[in-house]
Enzyme design. Structure first.
Site, mmCIF file in Angstrom:
data_model
loop_
_atom_site.group_PDB
_atom_site.id
_atom_site.type_symbol
_atom_site.label_atom_id
_atom_site.label_comp_id
_atom_site.label_asym_id
_atom_site.label_seq_id
_atom_site.Cartn_x
_atom_site.Cartn_y
_atom_site.Cartn_z
ATOM 1 N N SER A 1 0.884 -1.204 0.112
ATOM 2 C CA SER A 1 0.004 0.244 0.017
ATOM 3 C C SER A 1 0.723 1.403 -0.576
ATOM 4 C CB SER A 1 -1.069 -0.352 1.069
ATOM 5 O OG SER A 1 -2.095 0.946 0.764
ATOM 6 N N ASP B 1 -10.741 -3.560 -5.096
ATOM 7 C CA ASP B 1 -10.331 -2.469 -3.984
ATOM 8 C C ASP B 1 -11.380 -1.563 -3.234
ATOM 9 O OD1 ASP B 1 -8.371 -1.181 -1.961
ATOM 10 O OD2 ASP B 1 -6.806 -1.518 -3.223
ATOM 11 N N HIS C 1 -8.428 -4.414 -0.674
ATOM 12 C CA HIS C 1 -7.095 -3.898 -0.438
ATOM 13 C C HIS C 1 -6.691 -4.695 -0.028
ATOM 14 C CE1 HIS C 1 -4.422 -0.883 -0.401
ATOM 15 N NE2 HIS C 1 -4.448 -0.601 0.724
#
Ligand SMILES: *[C@@H]1O[C@H](CO)[C@@H](O)[C@H](O)[C@H]1NC(C)=O
Ligand SMILES: *[C@@H]1O[C@H](CO)[C@@H](O)[C@H](O)[C@H]1NC(C)=O
Ligand SMILES: *[C@@H]1O[C@H](CO)[C@@H](O)[C@H](O)[C@H]1NC(C)=O
Ligand SMILES: *[C@@H]1O[C@H](CO)[C@@H](O)[C@H](O)[C@H]1NC(C)=O
Length: 324
Positions: free
Chosen positions: A110, A233, A288
């Site tokens: 991320s 996501d 995610h």
């Protein structure tokens, strides 16, 4: 021809037998964790363990802003990224194992993905061979992620952000604000406020008039930049930021990286990297940072495996001799 064959054969056998068969060690792997995580977290280490299992002999280093786990987590929300990144550069350059390796591989989770890219652009000492980013925000975020219902810490810092993302205080203290990116609704280009105040992203993306040539040179020196986007996501808005794409917030129309000026004018070396075959786009199933062991292992085998085994080298040599 016939009388030459035995000699050639003899040479082949000799060459193959004299080549050591042990596999060289894989490059060390550095992992930069995401928002709300910490370097000593169990989940993070289980990913590192999987990397070691896939490529035995891998030395894994977990990037940290603070040795204390709790403080390290806090630093994913609070801090000046310029200083955080400089600390990471200093830590890696002085690490007894990493600094003596010929190169390292990088894995960014991320926000850790765009921070590792910043490491490559600004420092790259030790140099990164392959950089893999998972669900990162290379083109920034257009919205802050939703906090969990009871995540008061998250809600607290988000309250601070509202309305004053571009203030100096927020830009030097709140990490996600430093990769927040707003666009001019009419032109679709970066907004004036962003270009003026962004403490991290506008700089590492070389979006300002004055470009830093070192950034482009360093990024193009990677063997591969592999960007994974999570198919479903909903945390990163927009998820296509993981592929460096720009999304029109109203029409949801996507402008892919290769149609953007940052690529076409090669502000940060992505085009050059692409021309040598090193710019990769891939997807992971799910939301995610939902990571399956099998997907991770395949990824580690593909990007973090040691250089070609001696067998392959030996076979290449055989081929060369045959062709002579
Ligand atoms: C460009 O980036 C390099 C590496 O971080 C830095 O040393 C240099 O001072 C920067 N140049 C400019 C003009 O900002
Ligand atoms: C972050 O730290 C750097 C280095 O000390 C400083 O130059 C910069 O002004 C700080 N950023 C902000 C937005 O205050
Ligand atoms: C958006 O861009 C247009 C054209 O350059 C400009 O006239 C306008 O002032 C910009 N809007 C904002 C909010 O900056
Ligand atoms: C974004 O989409 C809206 C709605 O389709 C459109 O009016 C606008 O011009 C688009 N913006 C840009 C910069 O393309």
């Amino acid at each position: 021809m016939f009388h030459l064959l035995p000699l050639t054969t003899f040479l082949l056998i000799q060459r193959v037998l004299s080549t050591p068969l042990s596999t060289p060690d894989p490059l060390p792997l550095v992992i930069w964790h995401g928002l709300g995580d910490q370097h000593d977290a169990e989940g993070l280490h289980s990913v590192g363990d999987l990397a070691k299992e896939t490529n035995p002999g891998t030395f894994v280093y977990y990037i940290r802003i603070d040795d204390d786990g709790g403080n390290d987590r806090t630093a994913t929300f609070f801090g000046n990224l310029t200083l955080q990144l400089q600390k990471v550069c200093d830590d890696l350059a002085s690490h007894p194992i990493l600094s003596t390796a010929p190169a390292i591989n990088g894995l960014g989770f991320s926000q850790g993905g765009q921070f590792l890219r910043g490491y490559v652009e600004r420092c790259n000492n030790p140099p990164v061979h392959n950089l893999v980013t998972l669900g990162s925000q290379h083109n920034g975020i257009a919205q802050y992620q939703t906090c969990g219902a009871t995540d008061w810490f998250c809600k607290g810092w988000q309250a601070l952000l509202r309305g004053n993302t571009w203030s100096n205080y927020v830009q030097s203290h709140l990490v996600p604000a430093q990769y927040y990116r707003s666009v001019n609704e009419t032109t679709g280009e970066a907004s004036e406020e962003y270009l003026e105040h962004s403490n991290f992203l506008a700089d590492v993306n070389n979006e300002r008039e004055e470009k830093n040539a070192t950034y482009a040179k360093n990024l193009a020196s990677l063997e591969n930049l592999v960007m994974y986007m999570f198919e479903d996501d909903v945390t990163v808005i927009p998820k296509e930021s993981g592929w460096f794409a720009q999304v029109n917030a109203t029409s949801e129309e996507v402008t892919w990286l290769k149609d953007r000026t940052i690529y076409k004018e090669d502000w940060i070396g992505l085009k050059k990297l692409d021309e040598k075959g090193g710019l990769r786009f891939d997807t992971m199933p799910g939301g995610h940072m939902t990571l399956g062991d099998e997907d991770l292992k395949n990824m580690f085998a593909k990007w973090f495996a040691p250089p070609k085994t001696s067998w392959v080298q030996a076979l290449n040599q055989v081929q060369e001799i045959v062709e002579l």
